[in-house]
Write an enzyme that holds these catalytic residues in place. Structure first.
Site, PDB file in Angstrom:
ATOM      1  N   CYS A 136       0.834  -1.198   0.000  1.00 43.95           N
ATOM      2  CA  CYS A 136       0.000   0.000   0.000  1.00 43.95           C
ATOM      3  C   CYS A 136       0.876   1.258   0.000  1.00 43.95           C
ATOM      4  CB  CYS A 136      -0.992  -0.029   1.158  1.00 43.95           C
ATOM      5  SG  CYS A 136      -2.317   1.208   0.997  1.00 43.95           S
ATOM      6  N   HIS A 235      -3.616  -5.217   0.721  1.00 39.14           N
ATOM      7  CA  HIS A 235      -3.092  -5.533   2.046  1.00 39.14           C
ATOM      8  C   HIS A 235      -3.116  -7.045   2.308  1.00 39.14           C
ATOM      9  CE1 HIS A 235      -2.628  -1.544   3.994  1.00 39.14           C
ATOM     10  NE2 HIS A 235      -3.461  -1.180   3.040  1.00 39.14           N
ATOM     11  N   GLU A 237      -1.462  -8.419   4.449  1.00 39.12           N
ATOM     12  CA  GLU A 237      -1.281  -8.588   5.900  1.00 39.12           C
ATOM     13  C   GLU A 237      -2.567  -8.344   6.684  1.00 39.12           C
ATOM     14  OE1 GLU A 237      -0.701  -4.111   5.742  1.00 39.12           O
ATOM     15  OE2 GLU A 237      -1.193  -5.826   4.469  1.00 39.12           O
TER      16      GLU A 237
END
Length: 260
Positions: A136, A235, A237
Site C-alpha cells: 500500500c 493488504h 497482511e
C-alpha cells in the site's frame, strides 16, 4: 494524531520479538502517523502484528523501524545492511515528492520526515542489491523513490475502499499481469484481495512496470523486471484476507532475501 491514541511497539510485536534463524528483514512502518484515530490505530496494530508474526513463522528475523519516531532511527543506509526491506502501509505520501501541488481530497497522515527516511532506505537497498517489498503506502513510496507519480485521490473509489459509514476495508478483485514476478509469486492471475486505499500509482517510476490492475484500470502492483523490487497496493497482511496468499507473497520475498 489524537493525544490519547498511541500505538506501542509491544502491541505489534509477537512474543520473542524479532529473533529468528533465517534472513533478517528491515520492516519499516509509521506506528503513530499524524491524524491517527482509534479505529485506524487498531488497524495498524493488527496489520503490523500479522506481518511480524508471519515473518517469524516463516523462519525470518526482523528489525522494526518506526519511521514516525525520527529521533530513534539510524542512518537509512544501515537499513540496507539487513537482508531485505519490507515497507508497510500507513498515511499518505507527501504530494510535493511527486510534483503534486494544491490540496488533496481525503488526505490524511502526511509525515514528510517519515517519507524521506523510507525513500532513502529504498534507494540504499537498491544500491546494495537487497530485495524490497512494499504494501500500500510502501508500494507508493517505492514508486516515488524511482521518480514515479501517484493518483492523489481516486474519485470513483467504490472498488478500492468503503464509503461513508462503511468499513474502510473491502474485498477487491485484481488481475495480475502474465509474465511478471508478481504472477510467479501469487500463482494466480485473478485474486480477491483486501483493499482500503484512496491513492495509487499513476506513472510508474523509472525502470518499474505495472504488475497488477484493478477492474477499473487502477494500478494495483508495480515491480522492477531486473531487480527484486515489488509493490502491491492491497493488504495481504490483513488477517481478514487469505492466509494462503499472504504466505505466498511473504515466502517469495524471504526466498529472495535468502538468495541475495
Amino acid at each position: 494524531m489524537a493525544a490519547d491514541v498511541v500505538v506501542h511497539r509491544h502491541e505489534v510485536e509477537p512474543d520473542g520479538g524479532g529473533s529468528g534463524g533465517g534472513p533478517r528483514v528491515a520492516v519499516l512502518v509509521s506506528l503513530n502517523f499524524p491524524d491517527l484515530t482509534g479505529p485506524v490505530a487498531g488497524l495498524v496494530r493488527r496489520f503490523t502484528r500479522t506481518t511480524l508474526t508471519t515473518l517469524r513463522e516463516l523462519g525470518a528475523g526482523y528489525e522494526l523501524f518506526d519511521t514516525s519516531d525520527a529521533g530513534a532511527l539510524p542512518d537509512p543506509a544501515s537499513v540496507a545492511g539487513l537482508d531485505g526491506v519490507f515497507l508497510l502501509g500507513g498515511g499518505d505520501v507527501d504530494g510535493a515528492l511527486y510534483g503534486h501541488t494544491g490540496p488533496v481530497p481525503n488526505s490524511y497522515g502526511v509525515d514528510p520526515k517519515a517519507d524521506a527516511y523510507a525513500i532513502a532506505a529504498i534507494r540504499a537497498a537498491e544500491r546494495a542489491g537487497r530485495p524490497v517489498f512494499g504494501i500500500c503506502r510502501g508500494s507508493q513510496l517505492v514508486n516515488v523513490a524511482f521518480g514515479g507519480t501517484l493518483v492523489p485521490d481516486i474519485e470513483d473509489y467504490r472498488l478500492h475502499r468503503g464509503g461513508p459509514g462503511r468499513p474502510m476495508f473491502l474485498d477487491e478483485q485484481v488481475t495480475v499481469l502474465e509474465g511478471t514476478r508478481l504472477a510467479a509469486m501469487t500463482g494466480e492471475r485473478r485474486l480477491t484481495v483486501r483493499s482500503g486505499h484512496h491513492q495509487a500509482v499513476a506513472r510508474p517510476g523509472d525502470g518499474l512496470v505495472v504488475a497488477a490492475r484493478a477492474d477499473d484500470g487502477v494500478v494495483e502492483g508495480v515491480e522492477h523486471p531486473d531487480k527484486w523490487i515489488v509493490g502491491v497496493q492491497w493488504h495481504p497482511e490483513d488477517p481478514d484476507g487469505s492466509d494462503e496468499h499472504r504466505v505466498r507473497l511473504f515466502d517469495a520475498f524471504l526466498t529472495a532475501c535468502r538468495g541475495r
